[in-house]
Design a protein around this motif. Sequence first.
Motif, PDB file in Angstrom:
ATOM      1  N   GLY A   1       1.042  -1.055  -0.051  1.00  0.00           N
ATOM      2  CA  GLY A   1      -0.015  -0.048   0.005  1.00  0.00           C
ATOM      3  C   GLY A   1       0.736   1.314   0.366  1.00  0.00           C
ATOM      4  N   GLY A   2       0.241   2.040  -0.489  1.00  0.00           N
ATOM      5  CA  GLY A   2       1.222   3.592  -0.530  1.00  0.00           C
ATOM      6  C   GLY A   2       1.303   4.119   0.647  1.00  0.00           C
ATOM      7  N   LEU A   3       2.405   4.836   1.017  1.00  0.00           N
ATOM      8  CA  LEU A   3       2.628   5.246   2.240  1.00  0.00           C
ATOM      9  C   LEU A   3       2.774   6.828   2.047  1.00  0.00           C
ATOM     10  CD1 LEU A   3       3.309   5.095   5.287  1.00  0.00           C
ATOM     11  CD2 LEU A   3       6.012   4.874   4.482  1.00  0.00           C
ATOM     12  N   ALA A   4       3.577   7.370   1.381  1.00  0.00           N
ATOM     13  CA  ALA A   4       3.571   8.738   1.287  1.00  0.00           C
ATOM     14  C   ALA A   4       4.601   9.276  -0.050  1.00  0.00           C
ATOM     15  CB  ALA A   4       4.180   9.294   2.394  1.00  0.00           C
ATOM     16  N   THR A   5       4.489  10.293  -0.261  1.00  0.00           N
ATOM     17  CA  THR A   5       5.530  10.954  -1.176  1.00  0.00           C
ATOM     18  C   THR A   5       5.933  12.072  -0.251  1.00  0.00           C
ATOM     19  OG1 THR A   5       4.415  10.374  -3.335  1.00  0.00           O
ATOM     20  CG2 THR A   5       5.768  11.902  -3.484  1.00  0.00           C
ATOM     21  N   VAL A   6       7.457  12.016  -0.175  1.00  0.00           N
ATOM     22  CA  VAL A   6       8.142  13.211   0.499  1.00  0.00           C
ATOM     23  C   VAL A   6       9.148  13.904  -0.415  1.00  0.00           C
ATOM     24  CG1 VAL A   6       7.791  11.843   2.612  1.00  0.00           C
ATOM     25  CG2 VAL A   6       9.663  11.368   1.304  1.00  0.00           C
ATOM     26  N   PRO A   7       9.311  15.032  -0.049  1.00  0.00           N
ATOM     27  CA  PRO A   7      10.577  15.607  -0.720  1.00  0.00           C
ATOM     28  C   PRO A   7      11.883  14.752  -0.563  1.00  0.00           C
ATOM     29  CG  PRO A   7       9.331  17.251   0.566  1.00  0.00           C
ATOM     30  CD  PRO A   7       8.897  15.708   0.998  1.00  0.00           C
ATOM     31  N   THR A   8      12.650  14.703  -1.617  1.00  0.00           N
ATOM     32  CA  THR A   8      13.663  13.806  -1.336  1.00  0.00           C
ATOM     33  C   THR A   8      14.719  14.346  -0.403  1.00  0.00           C
ATOM     34  OG1 THR A   8      13.402  12.904  -3.933  1.00  0.00           O
ATOM     35  CG2 THR A   8      15.489  12.929  -2.706  1.00  0.00           C
ATOM     36  N   ALA A   9      14.825  15.532  -0.250  1.00  0.00           N
ATOM     37  CA  ALA A   9      15.624  16.394   0.664  1.00  0.00           C
ATOM     38  C   ALA A   9      15.471  15.797   2.120  1.00  0.00           C
ATOM     39  CB  ALA A   9      15.757  17.743   0.682  1.00  0.00           C
ATOM     40  N   THR A  10      14.298  15.599   2.618  1.00  0.00           N
ATOM     41  CA  THR A  10      13.932  15.122   3.648  1.00  0.00           C
ATOM     42  C   THR A  10      13.731  13.571   4.023  1.00  0.00           C
ATOM     43  OG1 THR A  10      11.416  15.323   3.423  1.00  0.00           O
ATOM     44  CG2 THR A  10      12.513  17.231   4.133  1.00  0.00           C
ATOM     45  N   LEU A  11      13.814  12.650   3.082  1.00  0.00           N
ATOM     46  CA  LEU A  11      13.613  11.287   2.872  1.00  0.00           C
ATOM     47  C   LEU A  11      14.372  10.397   4.209  1.00  0.00           C
ATOM     48  CD1 LEU A  11      12.615   8.641   1.837  1.00  0.00           C
ATOM     49  CD2 LEU A  11      14.620   8.681   0.165  1.00  0.00           C
TER      50      LEU A  11
END
Length: 137
Positions: A27-37
């Motif tokens: 299941g999808g969790l999130a999409t985050v800015p790569t800088a904060t991954l």
Amino acid sequence: MARILSIDYGKKRTGLAVSDPLQLIAGGLATVPTATLFDYLTQYLSHEDVECIVIGKPLQPNGQPSENLQRVEQFVNRWRKAFPQVPIEYYDERYTSVLAHQAIIDAGLRRKARQDKALVDEISATILLEDYLRARK
């Protein structure tokens, strides 16, 4: 059992998906800015048990590395140094974005929703994880 987490690593945004504890459903969790991954995953692992991480290996259709592979490898190396107890492995991500776009169209979402790149990234990570789980069986 612990969860499996997948990463669709991008230059600006990164899609994440996670399995259920029995490792049957993605299941999808999130999409985050790569800088904060890295910080996001550190926080997530502080309250969830994750067995391993699967990260998309960005390859061109002919099997040659894509331009994003170097960034992915840098992240993987950083991860392995910081969290050696949580293995991270590569998995071929070719065509996951195409399949994600098709899934959005098939779901009947409006044009504006289809243009949401964050949604595409999260669905791509989910497709990556589904393929990984299916291949393990």
